[in-house]
Scaffold this active site. Structure first.
Site, PDB file in Angstrom:
ATOM      1  N   ARG A  47      17.788  14.600  27.311  1.00  0.00           N
ATOM      2  CA  ARG A  47      18.243  15.364  28.497  1.00  0.00           C
ATOM      3  C   ARG A  47      19.767  15.581  28.498  1.00  0.00           C
ATOM      4  O   ARG A  47      20.383  15.655  29.562  1.00  0.00           O
ATOM      5  CB  ARG A  47      17.841  14.688  29.811  1.00  0.00           C
ATOM      6  CG  ARG A  47      16.389  14.437  29.984  1.00  0.00           C
ATOM      7  CD  ARG A  47      15.574  15.720  30.114  1.00  0.00           C
ATOM      8  NE  ARG A  47      14.189  15.377  30.292  1.00  0.00           N
ATOM      9  CZ  ARG A  47      13.348  15.169  29.265  1.00  0.00           C
ATOM     10  NH1 ARG A  47      13.751  15.325  28.018  1.00  0.00           N
ATOM     11  NH2 ARG A  47      12.092  14.845  29.491  1.00  0.00           N
ATOM     12  N   GLU A  69      18.432  12.299  36.868  1.00  0.00           N
ATOM     13  CA  GLU A  69      18.363  13.386  35.885  1.00  0.00           C
ATOM     14  C   GLU A  69      18.766  14.691  36.574  1.00  0.00           C
ATOM     15  O   GLU A  69      19.357  15.582  35.977  1.00  0.00           O
ATOM     16  CB  GLU A  69      16.916  13.484  35.349  1.00  0.00           C
ATOM     17  CG  GLU A  69      16.715  14.625  34.377  1.00  0.00           C
ATOM     18  CD  GLU A  69      15.288  14.697  33.821  1.00  0.00           C
ATOM     19  OE1 GLU A  69      14.638  13.659  33.636  1.00  0.00           O
ATOM     20  OE2 GLU A  69      14.832  15.835  33.587  1.00  0.00           O
ATOM     21  N   SER A  85      11.273  15.168  37.454  1.00  0.00           N
ATOM     22  CA  SER A  85      11.652  13.753  37.330  1.00  0.00           C
ATOM     23  C   SER A  85      13.038  13.570  37.923  1.00  0.00           C
ATOM     24  O   SER A  85      13.999  14.198  37.467  1.00  0.00           O
ATOM     25  CB  SER A  85      11.702  13.351  35.856  1.00  0.00           C
ATOM     26  OG  SER A  85      10.465  13.619  35.272  1.00  0.00           O
TER      27      SER A  85
HETATM   28  C1  FAD Z   1       7.817  20.276  39.059  1.00  0.00           C
HETATM   29  C2  FAD Z   1       8.874  20.098  38.004  1.00  0.00           C
HETATM   30  C3  FAD Z   1       8.541  19.592  36.767  1.00  0.00           C
HETATM   31  C4  FAD Z   1       9.508  19.414  35.768  1.00  0.00           C
HETATM   32  N1  FAD Z   1       9.137  18.914  34.551  1.00  0.00           N
HETATM   33  C5  FAD Z   1      10.066  18.740  33.574  1.00  0.00           C
HETATM   34  C6  FAD Z   1       9.698  18.231  32.292  1.00  0.00           C
HETATM   35  O1  FAD Z   1       8.535  17.959  32.011  1.00  0.00           O
HETATM   36  N2  FAD Z   1      10.672  18.077  31.364  1.00  0.00           N
HETATM   37  C7  FAD Z   1      11.978  18.398  31.622  1.00  0.00           C
HETATM   38  O2  FAD Z   1      12.809  18.238  30.720  1.00  0.00           O
HETATM   39  N3  FAD Z   1      12.342  18.887  32.832  1.00  0.00           N
HETATM   40  C8  FAD Z   1      11.431  19.056  33.801  1.00  0.00           C
HETATM   41  N4  FAD Z   1      11.806  19.540  35.033  1.00  0.00           N
HETATM   42  C9  FAD Z   1      13.228  19.827  35.306  1.00  0.00           C
HETATM   43  C10 FAD Z   1      13.614  21.302  35.096  1.00  0.00           C
HETATM   44  O3  FAD Z   1      12.496  22.118  35.023  1.00  0.00           O
HETATM   45  C11 FAD Z   1      14.448  21.483  33.822  1.00  0.00           C
HETATM   46  O4  FAD Z   1      15.608  20.698  33.875  1.00  0.00           O
HETATM   47  C12 FAD Z   1      14.842  22.955  33.604  1.00  0.00           C
HETATM   48  O5  FAD Z   1      15.415  23.136  32.334  1.00  0.00           O
HETATM   49  C13 FAD Z   1      15.800  23.470  34.658  1.00  0.00           C
HETATM   50  O6  FAD Z   1      15.878  24.863  34.460  1.00  0.00           O
HETATM   51  P1  FAD Z   1      16.479  25.838  35.546  1.00  0.00           P
HETATM   52  O7  FAD Z   1      16.514  27.200  34.931  1.00  0.00           O
HETATM   53  O8  FAD Z   1      15.759  25.713  36.816  1.00  0.00           O
HETATM   54  O9  FAD Z   1      17.976  25.275  35.641  1.00  0.00           O
HETATM   55  P2  FAD Z   1      18.827  24.867  36.921  1.00  0.00           P
HETATM   56  O10 FAD Z   1      18.145  23.764  37.633  1.00  0.00           O
HETATM   57  O11 FAD Z   1      19.186  26.071  37.705  1.00  0.00           O
HETATM   58  O12 FAD Z   1      20.144  24.308  36.198  1.00  0.00           O
HETATM   59  C14 FAD Z   1      20.100  23.124  35.454  1.00  0.00           C
HETATM   60  C15 FAD Z   1      21.468  22.921  34.771  1.00  0.00           C
HETATM   61  O13 FAD Z   1      21.671  23.920  33.800  1.00  0.00           O
HETATM   62  C16 FAD Z   1      22.865  24.677  34.070  1.00  0.00           C
HETATM   63  N5  FAD Z   1      22.574  26.080  33.682  1.00  0.00           N
HETATM   64  C17 FAD Z   1      21.485  26.810  34.024  1.00  0.00           C
HETATM   65  N6  FAD Z   1      21.499  28.003  33.401  1.00  0.00           N
HETATM   66  C18 FAD Z   1      22.642  28.026  32.659  1.00  0.00           C
HETATM   67  C19 FAD Z   1      23.236  28.994  31.770  1.00  0.00           C
HETATM   68  N7  FAD Z   1      22.649  30.169  31.499  1.00  0.00           N
HETATM   69  N8  FAD Z   1      24.420  28.673  31.214  1.00  0.00           N
HETATM   70  C20 FAD Z   1      25.024  27.494  31.448  1.00  0.00           C
HETATM   71  N9  FAD Z   1      24.511  26.536  32.268  1.00  0.00           N
HETATM   72  C21 FAD Z   1      23.341  26.808  32.857  1.00  0.00           C
HETATM   73  C22 FAD Z   1      23.115  24.483  35.561  1.00  0.00           C
HETATM   74  O14 FAD Z   1      24.480  24.648  35.868  1.00  0.00           O
HETATM   75  C23 FAD Z   1      22.649  23.046  35.742  1.00  0.00           C
HETATM   76  O15 FAD Z   1      23.655  22.160  35.301  1.00  0.00           O
HETATM   77  C24 FAD Z   1      10.851  19.746  36.043  1.00  0.00           C
HETATM   78  C25 FAD Z   1      11.190  20.276  37.305  1.00  0.00           C
HETATM   79  C26 FAD Z   1      10.223  20.450  38.281  1.00  0.00           C
HETATM   80  C27 FAD Z   1      10.612  21.002  39.608  1.00  0.00           C
END
Ligand code: FAD
Length: 342
Positions: free
Chosen positions: A170, A338, A242
């Site tokens: 992560r 996380e 998580s």
């Molecule tokens: C129900 C649920 C289940 C999940 N299961 C998992 C799992 O199994 N495994 C796992 O690893 N994660 C899991 N996650 C967490 C999440 O899905 C991941 O961390 C995902 O990658 C976040 O993506 P996002 O586009 O929503 O990013 P955001 O939450 O919007 O951003 C996350 C981070 O990335 C940065 N960011 C986003 N886009 C960019 C970009 N283009 N350039 C630079 N920085 C950027 C943001 O500033 C922030 O620091 C889960 C979440 C939920 C709600």
């Protein structure tokens, strides 16, 4: 350079982030810029768009807003998928950071490209998948990433080979403070065209035993159904997945813990250290299904903190602090969030 009026016209002011965070907090950003291309973002930057503090988001599925965001929120709408190179064994595909991650997984599975099926149904977008190094069922994004492209806050395009991205559990270069001024625009993945499954995690193999043949689309389907069974749907219960990372401890410390807590599950890492499921520790502390005000620990998975209705960032933080303190009291291990606190 593009037309200044046209670029700034799309800047939204006093913008609600309710639809942009899966905890379901109705916080506001001073301004919000949804861009369609690298050129749009570069024009915006060169024309002085980044005058206030800024934050680049994806789908908001790993963000915990503690209050309104007094600055500019950037979001990518780059959703292109481009095959760069293809051999009989593998395909190299360059994907826009704004594409929904699971749409890309579905796209790959439809074309019989292997390697990301275990990451099915993870919320969020492609850019964040590379920032977060998402992982599930024994696969991490770094296993299939070849290159990450960014645009800096100065408007300069950069490319990073996977070996330069400092990937770990992560973690990545892009999560560090020094790289917060770089925005991921595209990610290139190398996927296999021949079957190569990782099925030894969780209940995947057990579920597959109910079917005569293991196919790529079946693996995706099974993983989606396991996840839907175990994890709360953010539309129903706001959450960020998580909430805590699984702590990694030395082998020596693990042996001491195992003596005191014989039932403690664990995963041995290649470097000899041991990963302990934080969810198990939280459950052992009696938190599973418990609530503190309007925030709670999900009843089916103790690693997930949920908004039970009307919770704010402060409510979720109060719960997370209480959970963290209990785990520390019992195991002398500090579990780290996380989720990104904003
Ligand atoms: C129900 C649920 C289940 C999940 N299961 C998992 C799992 O199994 N495994 C796992 O690893 N994660 C899991 N996650 C967490 C999440 O899905 C991941 O961390 C995902 O990658 C976040 O993506 P996002 O586009 O929503 O990013 P955001 O939450 O919007 O951003 C996350 C981070 O990335 C940065 N960011 C986003 N886009 C960019 C970009 N283009 N350039 C630079 N920085 C950027 C943001 O500033 C922030 O620091 C889960 C979440 C939920 C709600």
């Amino acid at each position: 350079m593009g037309d200044k009026q046209a670029v700034f016209k799309v800047l939204k002011k006093n913008y609600s982030l309710l639809a942009h965070n899966t905890f379901g907090f109705d916080v506001k950003a001073n301004s919000f810029f949804d861009y369609q291309s690298v050129a749009d973002l570069r024009d915006f930057i060169r024309q002085g768009g980044l005058t206030e503090p800024y934050l680049h988001i994806g789908g908001g599925s790993n963000l915990l807003f503690t209050q309104d965001y007094e600055g500019l929120v950037l979001h990518s709408q780059i959703k292109t998928v481009e095959v760069l190179e293809e051999t009989p064994e593998w395909v190299c595909v360059r994907v826009g950071a704004g594409m929904v991650w699971d749409d890309f997984v579905a796209y790959a599975v439809e074309r019989s490209w292997y390697g990301i099926e275990n990451l099915s149904w993870i919320p969020g977008e492609v850019g964040a998948a590379a920032v977060q190094n998402i992982g599930a069922y024994g696969v991490e994004a770094k296993d299939v990433i070849v290159e990450v492209e960014t645009l800096t806050s100065e408007g300069v395009e950069k490319r990073y080979a996977v070996s330069e991205c400092a990937y770990a559990y992560r973690k990545s270069l892009f999560k560090t403070e020094a790289y917060k001024n770089e925005f991921v625009t595209h990610v290139t993945f190398r996927l296999r065209k021949q079957a190569c499954f990782k099925l030894e995690y969780g209940a995947i193999r057990q579920e597959l035993a109910n079917y005569p043949e293991t196919t790529l689309s079946l693996v995706r389907q099974v993983i989606i159904s396991i996840r839907k069974e175990k994890l709360p749907d953010p539309k129903e219960w706001g959450n960020g997945g998580s909430f805590f990372m699984n702590p990694i401890v030395s082998n020596e410390l693990f042996r001491q813990l195992k003596e005191e807590f014989p039932a403690m599950p664990f995963y041995e890492l290649e470097d000899g250290r041991v990963k302990i499921p934080a969810g198990w520790m939280i459950e052992a502390c009696g938190w599973k299904g418990k609530r503190l005000g309007p925030a709670g620990v999900f009843e089916k998975q103790a690693l997930v903190l949920v908004n039970l209705g009307g919770a704010t960032g402060a409510d979720v933080i109060a719960l997370s602090n209480a959970v963290r303190a209990s785990v520390y009291e019992m195991f002398k291990i500090d579990i780290c969030p996380e989720v990104n606190f904003i």
